[in-house]
Design an enzyme around this catalytic site. Structure first.
Site, PDB file in Angstrom:
ATOM      1  N   ASP A 121       0.466  -0.814   0.066  1.00 45.50           N
ATOM      2  CA  ASP A 121       0.330  -0.232   0.103  1.00 45.50           C
ATOM      3  C   ASP A 121       0.821   1.374  -0.262  1.00 45.50           C
ATOM      4  O   ASP A 121       2.123   1.640   0.444  1.00 45.50           O
ATOM      5  CB  ASP A 121      -1.066   0.494   1.286  1.00 45.50           C
ATOM      6  CG  ASP A 121      -0.309  -0.459   2.441  1.00 45.50           C
ATOM      7  OD1 ASP A 121       0.489  -0.466   2.699  1.00 45.50           O
ATOM      8  OD2 ASP A 121      -0.578   0.550   3.804  1.00 45.50           O
ATOM      9  N   GLU A 135      -0.428  -2.141   5.910  1.00 43.71           N
ATOM     10  CA  GLU A 135       0.678  -1.433   6.387  1.00 43.71           C
ATOM     11  C   GLU A 135       0.298  -0.037   6.753  1.00 43.71           C
ATOM     12  O   GLU A 135      -0.033  -0.302   8.606  1.00 43.71           O
ATOM     13  CB  GLU A 135       1.842  -1.737   5.682  1.00 43.71           C
ATOM     14  CG  GLU A 135       2.765  -2.018   7.104  1.00 43.71           C
ATOM     15  CD  GLU A 135       3.679  -0.875   7.702  1.00 43.71           C
ATOM     16  OE1 GLU A 135       2.820  -0.771   8.677  1.00 43.71           O
ATOM     17  OE2 GLU A 135       3.094   0.603   6.517  1.00 43.71           O
TER      18      GLU A 135
HETATM   19 ZN   LIG Z   1       5.353   3.819   6.310  1.00 44.11          ZN
HETATM   20 ZN   LIG Z   2       6.198   0.914   5.067  1.00 43.80          ZN
END
Ligand SMILES: [Zn+2]
Ligand SMILES: [Zn+2]
Length: 396
Positions: free
Chosen positions: A84, A142
């Site tokens: 991401d 994440e």
């Molecule tokens: Zn980051």
């Molecule tokens: Zn990262």
């Protein structure tokens, strides 16, 4: 210029550089935010479909899993890349700059994805040399809590039967080519808090008739700093940062409220559990001393990332074999990482690969609008992950 050891993983990874660069640039130009990686995951699945011997599935809406069953018995190894991007407007000017305005791969996850695609390609070319089963998870989200890792760990069978897990983060603060590994505490638990100080607004000329939430909030900020310096041992690691202070509308009005936000970072679970109480004691004391009231919300972020010693030591041996004296003991970081979720189910270790190069201006900090990668670092990452997959897959 250091000469690197010659290894099979090293030579195969080096030959992949043009392909790694092409993948990374495509991903960089087309970033998507966490939980919205629709085109990204479709692209990853399409690229993986070009390689033989892989079983490719979609464990969640925007993640992709590739499984390679090796030709020899052994362990089940999970390799993880996050996919991401961030809500940042890119300020780079190269030709593969973000085409999705306001969204940017400013953490290096484009590089992580490219590297794991490279490892999948190398492993699929010669499954006969692979022990056990290698699972490669292209993980969504994440950067946004509660994080994609937690979802995969809780809601899917991804971790069932996994013996060991590893993954890496590129690090612009380390020179390209460096591999940094550390047993034990590696990354902090990134918790956050919000405070509202509720006073009594009034005319700025008559503060005695008001309860000034700005003056009280300022004292809260100052006193919160004493938690680290005066309530916690210097040996323990704790960070308390107030990062947001919002109050008032103009120069002659005392407002009713002040809003504060911030973060608390820690490694030790006991200290982490004590932190909300330590903060609230300060907020309550200061607010009550001045006749104000408050609300306080404390949100637990990702768990601290504590590497399993034997896995980290093995990765250090692999790093020494692959990059010689570029293998280093990593410094712990107060940053957070949802890789920690996998470590609740299996032993494992996370490590850093340097991507900083002053000449290429790839040494801006992560999450900076001018962040970029020295693409040579992709080769280092692939050779490390490829060698780790082969080594960790061997029967114990
Ligand atoms: Zn980051
Ligand atoms: Zn990262």
């Amino acid at each position: 210029m250091t000469t690197l050891p010659r290894t099979a993983s090293g030579e195969r990874a080096a030959a992949l550089l043009p392909q790694l660069t092409a993948w990374r640039r495509h991903l960089h130009a087309n970033p998507e935010l966490g939980f919205h990686e629709h085109q990204t995951s479709a692209y990853i699945a399409a690229e993986l479909a070009k390689f033989p011997h892989l079983i490719v599935t979609r464990p969640s809406e925007t993640s992709v899993l590739a499984v390679l069953k090796g030709g020899k018995p052994g362990q089940t190894v999970l390799l993880r890349a996050d996919i991401d991007a961030l809500p940042i407007t890119e300020e780079n000017s190269f030709e593969f700059v973000s085409q999705n305005k306001g969204v940017m791969h400013a953490c290096g996850h484009d590089g992580h994805t490219s590297m794991l695609l490279g490892v999948a390609k190398l492993l699929s070319e010669s499954p006969e040399e692979v022990n056990g089963e290698i699972r490669m998870i292209f993980q969504h989200a994440e950067e946004i809590g509660p994080g994609g890792a937690e979802e995969l760990v809780q809601n899917t069978s991804l971790m069932d039967g996994v013996d060991v897990v590893t993954g890496l983060h590129l690090a612009s603060q380390l020179p390209t080519g460096v591999v940094a590994v550390k047993p034990g505490a590696f990354m902090a638990a990134p918790d956050s808090f919000q405070i509202t100080i509720r006073g009594k607004g009034g005319h700025a000329a008559h503060p005695e008739q008001a309860i000034d939430p700005i003056a009280i909030g300022a004292q809260v900020v100052t006193n919160l700093q004493h938690i680290v310096s005066r309530n916690v041992s210097a040996i323990d690691n704790l960070v308390v940062s107030v990062t947001y202070f919002q109050a008032g509308t103009t120069h002659n009005v005392i407002p009713d409220t002040a809003e504060l936000m911030g973060t608390v970072r820690s490694f030790d679970p006991e200290l982490r559990a004590r932190a909300p109480g330590l903060l609230e004691r300060v907020i309550k004391g200061v607010a009550e001393a001045h006749g104000a009231t408050y609300t306080f919300q404390y949100d637990m972020g990702y768990r601290p990332l504590i590497n399993t010693d034997w896995v980290a030591n093995k990765l250090m041996d692999i790093a020494k074999a692959e990059v010689g004296e570029n293998a280093q003991l990593a410094q712990p970081s107060m940053g957070g990482e949802d890789f920690s979720a996998y470590l609740t189910k299996a032993p494992g270790a996370y490590f850093n690969v340097g991507s900083g190069n002053e000449l290429l201006e790839s040494d801006y900090p992560h999450h900076h609008p001018r962040f970029t990668l020295d693409e040579e670092s992709l080769v280092t990452g692939v050779r490390m992950l490829h060698a780790a997959a082969l080594e960790l897959g061997k029967p114990s």
